[in-house]
Design a protein around this motif. Sequence first.
Motif, mmCIF file in Angstrom:
data_model
loop_
_atom_site.group_PDB
_atom_site.id
_atom_site.type_symbol
_atom_site.label_atom_id
_atom_site.label_comp_id
_atom_site.label_asym_id
_atom_site.label_seq_id
_atom_site.Cartn_x
_atom_site.Cartn_y
_atom_site.Cartn_z
ATOM 1 N N LEU A 188 0.880 -1.168 0.000
ATOM 2 C CA LEU A 188 0.000 0.000 0.000
ATOM 3 C C LEU A 188 0.915 1.214 0.000
ATOM 4 C CD1 LEU A 188 -2.731 -1.113 2.549
ATOM 5 C CD2 LEU A 188 -2.932 -0.942 0.071
ATOM 6 N N PRO A 189 0.929 1.968 -1.097
ATOM 7 C CA PRO A 189 1.887 3.063 -1.197
ATOM 8 C C PRO A 189 1.630 4.162 -0.166
ATOM 9 C CG PRO A 189 0.353 3.069 -3.050
ATOM 10 C CD PRO A 189 0.042 1.864 -2.245
ATOM 11 N N GLU A 190 2.639 4.983 0.030
ATOM 12 C CA GLU A 190 2.491 6.111 0.948
ATOM 13 C C GLU A 190 1.376 7.019 0.451
ATOM 14 O OE1 GLU A 190 5.264 9.360 0.621
ATOM 15 O OE2 GLU A 190 5.337 9.548 2.781
ATOM 16 N N ARG A 191 0.613 7.568 1.384
ATOM 17 C CA ARG A 191 -0.396 8.563 0.991
ATOM 18 C C ARG A 191 -0.166 9.820 1.812
ATOM 19 N NH1 ARG A 191 -6.338 7.088 0.729
ATOM 20 N NH2 ARG A 191 -6.296 8.950 -0.550
ATOM 21 N N VAL A 192 -0.099 10.925 1.094
ATOM 22 C CA VAL A 192 0.180 12.189 1.767
ATOM 23 C C VAL A 192 -1.066 13.042 1.708
ATOM 24 C CG1 VAL A 192 1.822 14.097 1.912
ATOM 25 C CG2 VAL A 192 2.477 11.982 0.806
ATOM 26 N N LEU A 193 -1.191 13.903 2.686
ATOM 27 C CA LEU A 193 -2.369 14.768 2.695
ATOM 28 C C LEU A 193 -1.897 16.210 2.625
ATOM 29 C CD1 LEU A 193 -4.952 14.238 5.381
ATOM 30 C CD2 LEU A 193 -3.120 15.592 6.064
ATOM 31 N N GLY A 194 -2.620 16.991 1.860
ATOM 32 C CA GLY A 194 -2.186 18.351 1.612
ATOM 33 C C GLY A 194 -2.059 19.178 2.874
ATOM 34 N N VAL A 195 -3.076 19.094 3.706
ATOM 35 C CA VAL A 195 -3.042 19.858 4.953
ATOM 36 C C VAL A 195 -2.844 18.900 6.120
ATOM 37 C CG1 VAL A 195 -4.427 21.849 4.293
ATOM 38 C CG2 VAL A 195 -5.554 19.708 4.921
ATOM 39 N N GLY A 196 -2.478 19.451 7.271
ATOM 40 C CA GLY A 196 -2.414 18.590 8.449
ATOM 41 C C GLY A 196 -1.016 18.332 8.944
ATOM 42 N N GLU A 282 -10.613 11.332 -0.489
ATOM 43 C CA GLU A 282 -9.509 12.196 -0.043
ATOM 44 C C GLU A 282 -9.240 12.004 1.443
ATOM 45 O OE1 GLU A 282 -7.734 15.474 -1.267
ATOM 46 O OE2 GLU A 282 -7.610 13.766 -2.654
ATOM 47 N N LEU A 283 -7.983 12.034 1.807
ATOM 48 C CA LEU A 283 -7.651 11.958 3.238
ATOM 49 C C LEU A 283 -7.672 13.357 3.828
ATOM 50 C CD1 LEU A 283 -4.608 9.523 3.340
ATOM 51 C CD2 LEU A 283 -6.947 9.068 4.051
ATOM 52 N N ARG A 284 -8.150 13.448 5.036
ATOM 53 C CA ARG A 284 -8.084 14.735 5.738
ATOM 54 C C ARG A 284 -7.701 14.468 7.189
ATOM 55 N NH1 ARG A 284 -14.335 16.415 6.505
ATOM 56 N NH2 ARG A 284 -15.283 14.372 6.385
ATOM 57 N N PRO A 285 -7.235 15.517 7.871
ATOM 58 C CA PRO A 285 -6.815 15.256 9.254
ATOM 59 C C PRO A 285 -8.014 15.034 10.167
ATOM 60 C CG PRO A 285 -6.363 17.542 8.626
ATOM 61 C CD PRO A 285 -6.976 16.899 7.434
ATOM 62 N N CYS A 286 -7.910 14.056 11.042
ATOM 63 C CA CYS A 286 -8.951 13.788 12.033
ATOM 64 C C CYS A 286 -9.103 15.040 12.899
ATOM 65 C CB CYS A 286 -8.529 12.587 12.886
ATOM 66 S SG CYS A 286 -9.447 12.381 14.404
ATOM 67 N N ARG A 288 -9.965 15.291 15.822
ATOM 68 C CA ARG A 288 -9.546 15.074 17.214
ATOM 69 C C ARG A 288 -8.024 14.931 17.334
ATOM 70 N NH1 ARG A 288 -14.356 15.672 17.273
ATOM 71 N NH2 ARG A 288 -15.924 14.415 18.336
ATOM 72 N N CYS A 289 -7.436 14.069 16.487
ATOM 73 C CA CYS A 289 -6.018 13.741 16.703
ATOM 74 C C CYS A 289 -5.112 14.195 15.564
ATOM 75 C CB CYS A 289 -5.852 12.241 16.923
ATOM 76 S SG CYS A 289 -6.138 11.275 15.427
ATOM 77 N N GLY A 290 -5.688 14.611 14.451
ATOM 78 C CA GLY A 290 -4.880 15.112 13.344
ATOM 79 C C GLY A 290 -4.338 14.042 12.411
ATOM 80 N N MET A 291 -4.549 12.773 12.760
ATOM 81 C CA MET A 291 -4.049 11.699 11.889
ATOM 82 C C MET A 291 -4.939 11.588 10.647
ATOM 83 S SD MET A 291 -1.361 10.070 13.202
ATOM 84 C CE MET A 291 -1.342 8.296 13.097
ATOM 85 N N PRO A 292 -4.382 11.101 9.525
ATOM 86 C CA PRO A 292 -5.171 11.063 8.300
ATOM 87 C C PRO A 292 -6.339 10.084 8.375
ATOM 88 C CG PRO A 292 -2.955 10.183 7.930
ATOM 89 C CD PRO A 292 -3.026 10.598 9.348
ATOM 90 N N THR A 293 -7.456 10.514 7.841
ATOM 91 C CA THR A 293 -8.660 9.678 7.853
ATOM 92 C C THR A 293 -9.568 10.110 6.710
ATOM 93 O OG1 THR A 293 -10.634 9.121 9.141
ATOM 94 C CG2 THR A 293 -9.697 11.275 9.555
ATOM 95 N N THR A 294 -10.548 9.270 6.400
ATOM 96 C CA THR A 294 -11.491 9.663 5.356
ATOM 97 C C THR A 294 -12.765 10.247 5.979
ATOM 98 O OG1 THR A 294 -12.280 7.397 5.328
ATOM 99 C CG2 THR A 294 -10.703 8.001 3.624
#
Length: 316
Positions: A188-196, A282-286, A288-294
């Motif tokens: 599963l390749p790395e996934r980066v999120l624009g913000v966060g 798209e992934l966005r920051p949670c 609550r914790c800022g970790m990537p999530t949908t």
Amino acid sequence: MKRCLWCKQKAVIYMREHRLALCKDCYPKWFLRMTERTIKEWRMIEPSDKVLVAVSGGKDSLGLWFALTQLGYEADGLYLDLGISPGGYSERSKEFAMQLSERIQRPLHIVKVADEMGKPVPDLAFASNREPCSACGAVKRYLFNKFAVENGYTVIATGHNLDDEAATLLGNVLRWQIGYLARQAPVLPERVLGVGGEQGRLVKRIKPFVRFTEKQVALFTILNRIPYIEQECPFAVGAASLFYKDLLNKIEERSPGTKWAFYSQFVEQIQPLLDEKFPEPELRPCTRCGMPTTAEVCSVCRIKERANKLVAEVKS
Ligand code: AMP
Ligand code: FES
Ligand code: ZN
């Protein structure tokens, strides 16, 4: 008794699907060669990568850590102390991971789930509305990723074998879980999120043992005299995945090679089509914790919140 195809010594294994019998000396060499081939074929590890092996104390992940170091990869270990006490499960697993770390002279990081989450896995699993192993799996993936991001690791390797992957595939196919199917792959390749910020990253995940059955991995680990925890997680009893593994073994018995055909054909032909047709949102920051999530709040924060609510209810 069969003879080793390579050196004619007494064979310790006959792999019907490969029509290959090997002895105790040649088998580990074959196994390492196959591991390296899988890593190369799937471009799992690049020279610049910093590899973290998720080590549970079981035969697969200990065997994987050992194999990677034998192949010259400088991989470090991460052990998550889940806080599962029946049978001293977590304590004993940790001992095995520490023993191998000592033997191969590679650092083992130890993270306690209770320190990170406020509660050990049994409490979190009990409070969530999922099966214990599914809640535990979500927490583990979250903490692997968090640790890798915070410590500069670029690849997370897990010990999943062919039996694990084929059973997961069967479970997902039976219910046509398209979202899961679209993302079931050895890499599963790395996934980066624009913000966060820095947290906003899903580190690349790899499964270098997908080519091997559970028995093949066990033999590699045993022949290399690596002690491991044999006890299953006490919560896994009755899990559907064990039943699916059993079924697939029965099919394999009648028709050798089916397990690999089922999995590899899916991965090569079907998964890429599904991934294209059903891209992950798209992934966005949670929040609550800022970790990537949908979702707005990630699944682990939701599990944590339910657990806290339950404790508050019990106390009041
Ligand atoms: P499981 O989900 O128990 O089948 O484990 C699959 C893989 O996840 C193992 O081969 C390990 O690589 C990793 N893993 C499971 N449990 C732990 C743990 N407590 N600490 C670190 N890695 C783990
Ligand atoms: Fe996590 Fe079983 S519930 S290992
Ligand atoms: Zn969260």
